[in-house]
Structure formats: structure tokens, C-alpha cells
Design an enzyme around this catalytic site. Structure first.
Site, mmCIF file in Angstrom:
data_model
loop_
_atom_site.group_PDB
_atom_site.id
_atom_site.type_symbol
_atom_site.label_atom_id
_atom_site.label_comp_id
_atom_site.label_asym_id
_atom_site.label_seq_id
_atom_site.Cartn_x
_atom_site.Cartn_y
_atom_site.Cartn_z
ATOM 1 N N ILE A 28 -1.466 -0.536 -2.062
ATOM 2 C CA ILE A 28 -0.688 -0.298 -3.282
ATOM 3 C C ILE A 28 -1.634 -0.393 -4.472
ATOM 4 O O ILE A 28 -2.316 -1.403 -4.662
ATOM 5 C CB ILE A 28 0.454 -1.319 -3.423
ATOM 6 N N LYS A 29 -1.669 0.663 -5.275
ATOM 7 C CA LYS A 29 -2.587 0.700 -6.420
ATOM 8 C C LYS A 29 -1.938 0.058 -7.643
ATOM 9 O O LYS A 29 -0.842 0.449 -8.057
ATOM 10 C CB LYS A 29 -2.991 2.143 -6.747
ATOM 11 N N ILE A 30 -2.641 -0.915 -8.199
ATOM 12 C CA ILE A 30 -2.197 -1.615 -9.404
ATOM 13 C C ILE A 30 -3.310 -1.498 -10.448
ATOM 14 O O ILE A 30 -4.460 -1.807 -10.150
ATOM 15 C CB ILE A 30 -1.909 -3.098 -9.106
ATOM 16 N N ILE A 68 -1.371 4.383 -2.727
ATOM 17 C CA ILE A 68 -0.314 4.963 -3.559
ATOM 18 C C ILE A 68 -0.102 4.054 -4.765
ATOM 19 O O ILE A 68 -0.086 2.833 -4.644
ATOM 20 C CB ILE A 68 0.996 5.162 -2.763
#
Length: 372
Positions: free
Chosen positions: A139-141, A108
Site C-alpha cells: 500500500i503506497k502512502i 497501489i
């Protein structure tokens, strides 16, 4: 139907689905893909959520509840998207357990409007990890300049990360360095490194789309012969960089402490040009310890007629360098292309998020209870 997908998995390529919606969860379709099509992970992005939620399928009741509570549109979107990710993570939990945390993952993304704000990205990543509250979340960065220190900080706190929107080989090396630095911080803090995982999402098809357009403008036979080659060459050389970084003395010290390699993830693997075979960015990017996240159409095409012939990456490094050099000699700037693609990638996700905000706000207003 799934022999090709099994062969792909056997070659060390984890098959992730590049899509998620509530209907896919509640209908049993996601569970079916895991059971029958060797899918072991899911990726989402703002465009995927915008498409899913705007369709309205399965979201009406939650939207009505949120409207009754008079939540802000930003909070509504976070409640909806994290609910989908949480449910998908639960469906994938047996895969996570079976693979010791390597797969069974759902990604996400932080709010794309924060792509150039390091502190806000860190805060958002921590909040998302808390909200979803599942160990098999990534967690998408984004791999912007501001994203790099955020990656280090978030990994250093023990949060697993999917680094997205990587187009250039130089930036990819910076991403790997940010991950390793984060693990060093986590180790210094006494965290269990074996529980921290990461993938680096290296985008493929968009590179061909942009470079092919420029090759068409050059128009020579030499230029035309190079069409459809740059994206594969770029990704293959990324894998060469991965092999180099994750065999270094610096890495080996972390691996002895239990650290996991950050796997290359091939993203944007649906072909954009109908002249190319629809499995191009799957069958020609087979290498151990990689992930290929596919739109459903690409997954089905690979299952139906994908020809998996073993490793199609590691013997190609010299050829790949020669192909990128040939493109450069025609006056096409690699640095210009990859920066443009990064900028466009951030802009597209931000535009999709803004569209999602507008459509969700309209739904909240439509469903808001009338005051007595």
C-alpha cells in the site's frame, strides 16, 4: 537483450516496472517481462491508472457492469484499480514465493486527496489491503508530514507499505524511523515481523529537473558543470543513511525478531533531459538491496545498452556531499527544492486522480442503461 538486466539483478537491484494496465495483464506482456526481462515487481500511481483507464483498452465491460449497478465514480475507480492490482499480484505470485516475500510485489496508492489527512490515510490503507486481498500487495502512502504517523500505524497492523514521494534526506530519515516504530508496534502486538515488508520510494529525476533549472538561471560555468549531478548525489546519500539506520542497535533488535529492512526504491528513473544518457538513473544507482522501478522505455534502454559495472553508490559519499554543497554555495536552497517537489508531487497525483474521476464518470454516464 537481457544480459544487462541480469547483471543488475545479480548486483542486488530488484527490477520493478513502473506501469500497469489491463491490456498489459491480459495480453501476457507482464508475464513476458517477468520471464524475459528480470522484472520482479510492479508499481502504480494515480497518473499510471489515469493513463491506462482513460485509454479504454480492456475496461469497457467492467465499466458497463458498474454503470448498470449505478455505483459512485469513486467506487468504480476502486473496483477497477484493485482488480488490475489483484490480477498483477497473481501473475507475480511465483516471484513472491521464490523470494520469501521480498519481491513479486504490486503497489497501489491511497487516494492522493488524503495526503494531508493521517486518519483517512490509515483507513484507506486498511480498506485497500482488504479489497485487493493478496499477500504480495504494497500500500503506497506518501511521505508527507501527515503520512509519517500513518506509516507507523499501518505497519503496526501488519500491512506492508511502499512509502512514496520522498525527496529529502531529512524526510527519508523520518520515513525509516516511522517504519521502525511501526515494526516495534507490530512486535508488541505479537505479529510475525517476517511477513511485513516495505520500500521507501526516493525520487530521482525530478530533483535534477528542478535544480538544473535553477543552475541555468545562475548561468555561470561553475553552475553548468553541476547540472545532472544533484539527483544522483541526493540518492546516493540516501543510501548512506539507509546503511546507517539499518545497522543500528535499535534495528538489530528487530532484525533478530525476524524484521525485514526497508529497501530504498529509486523512483522517477526515466531521464527528463535528453542531454543525459537514458540509463543514467539506473547504471549510476547500483547498490545491494535496492529496487529500481523503471518506465518501460528505461527498462528497454537498460536491456539494450546499459553498462552495469558493479556498485556505483557506496564509494561516492564524499563526492556526493561536495556536489550538493557546491549547489548550495550558488544560492540554491536544498530545503526549498525538496519541499517544492513534495508539494508538486502530491498536486500532480491529485490532478491525475481528478482527471480519472472525470473521465470515468463520463464513461459511466455513457454506458448507463436507459430506463425502461
Amino acid at each position: 537483450m537481457t544480459d544487462a538486466l541480469k547483471r543488475l539483478s545479480d548486483e542486488g537491484v530488484a527490477i520493478w516496472l513502473d506501469d500497469l494496465s489491463r491490456k498489459r495483464i491480459t495480453s501476457g506482456n507482464l508475464a513476458e517481462l517477468i520471464d524475459q526481462s528480470h522484472v520482479v515487481g510492479v508499481t502504480t500511481n494515480p497518473s499510471i491508472f489515469q493513463k491506462a483507464i482513460s485509454s479504454g483498452d480492456g475496461y469497457e465491460q467492467q465499466l458497463a457492469d458498474l454503470a448498470a449497478r449505478k455505483v459512485t465514480v469513486d467506487e468504480a475507480i476502486r473496483m477497477i484499480t484493485t482488480a488490475d492490482v489483484r490480477d498483477a499480484a497473481d501473475i507475480l505470485r511465483p516471484v513472491y514465493d521464490r523470494t520469501d516475500g521480498q519481491d513479486g510485489r504490486v503497489s497501489i496508492e491511497v487516494d492522493p486527496r488524503l495526503a494531508h489527512n493521517t486518519a483517512a490515510t490509515i483507513a484507506e490503507a486498511k480498506q485497500l489491503a482488504w479489497l485487493v486481498d493478496r499477500p504480495n500487495t504494497l500500500i503506497k502512502i506518501p511521505a508527507t508530514k501527515a503520512g509519517l504517523p500513518a506509516i507507523t500505524e499501518v505497519i503496526g497492523k501488519g500491512i506492508s507499505v511502499n512509502v512514496t514521494l520522498i525527496f529529502s534526506l531529512e524526510r527519508y530519515r523520518e520515513v525509516m524511523d516511522a517504519y521502525v516504530a511501526g515494526l516495534e508496534k507490530a512486535k508488541a502486538a505479537g505479529l510475525d515481523l517476517s511477513l511485513i515488508h516495505s520500500v521507501a520510494s526516493f525520487f530521482v529525476s525530478r530533483v535534477d529537473s528542478e535544480i538544473d533549472k535553477r543552475l541555468d538561471s545562475v548561468g555561470t560555468d561553475e553552475a553548468k558543470a553541476l547540472k545532472g549531478k544533484a539527483a544522483l548525489a541526493n540518492a546516493r546519500l540516501a543510501y548512506e543513511a539507509y546503511e546507517e539506520v539499518f545497522s543500528s542497535d535499535r534495528w538489530n533488535a528487530l532484525e533478530r525478531a525476524g524484521a525485514n529492512k526497508q529497501r530504498p526504491l529509486w523512483a522517477s528513473t526515466g531521464v527528463k533531459d535528453p542531454a543525459y544518457k537514458d540509463t543514467l538513473y539506473v547504471v549510476d544507482l547500483v547498490a545491494p538491496n535496492t529496487v529500481n522501478t523503471m518506465p518501460e522505455a528505461t527498462l528497454e534502454a537498460t536491456a539494450d545498452h546499459g553498462e552495469i559495472t558493479g556498485d556505483t553508490v557506496r564509494a561516492t559519499y564524499d563526492q556526493s556531499r561536495a556536489e550538493l554543497d557546491a549547489v548550495a554555495k550558488l544560492g540554491i536552497s536544498y530545503d526549498d527544492v525538496v519541499q517544492l517537489l513534495e508539494d508538486e508531487g502530491v498536486e500532480k497525483f491529485e490532478a491525475a486522480w481528478n482527471d480519472l474521476l472525470k473521465s470515468t464518470e463520463a464513461e459511466l454516464q455513457r454506458l448507463a442503461p436507459t430506463e425502461a
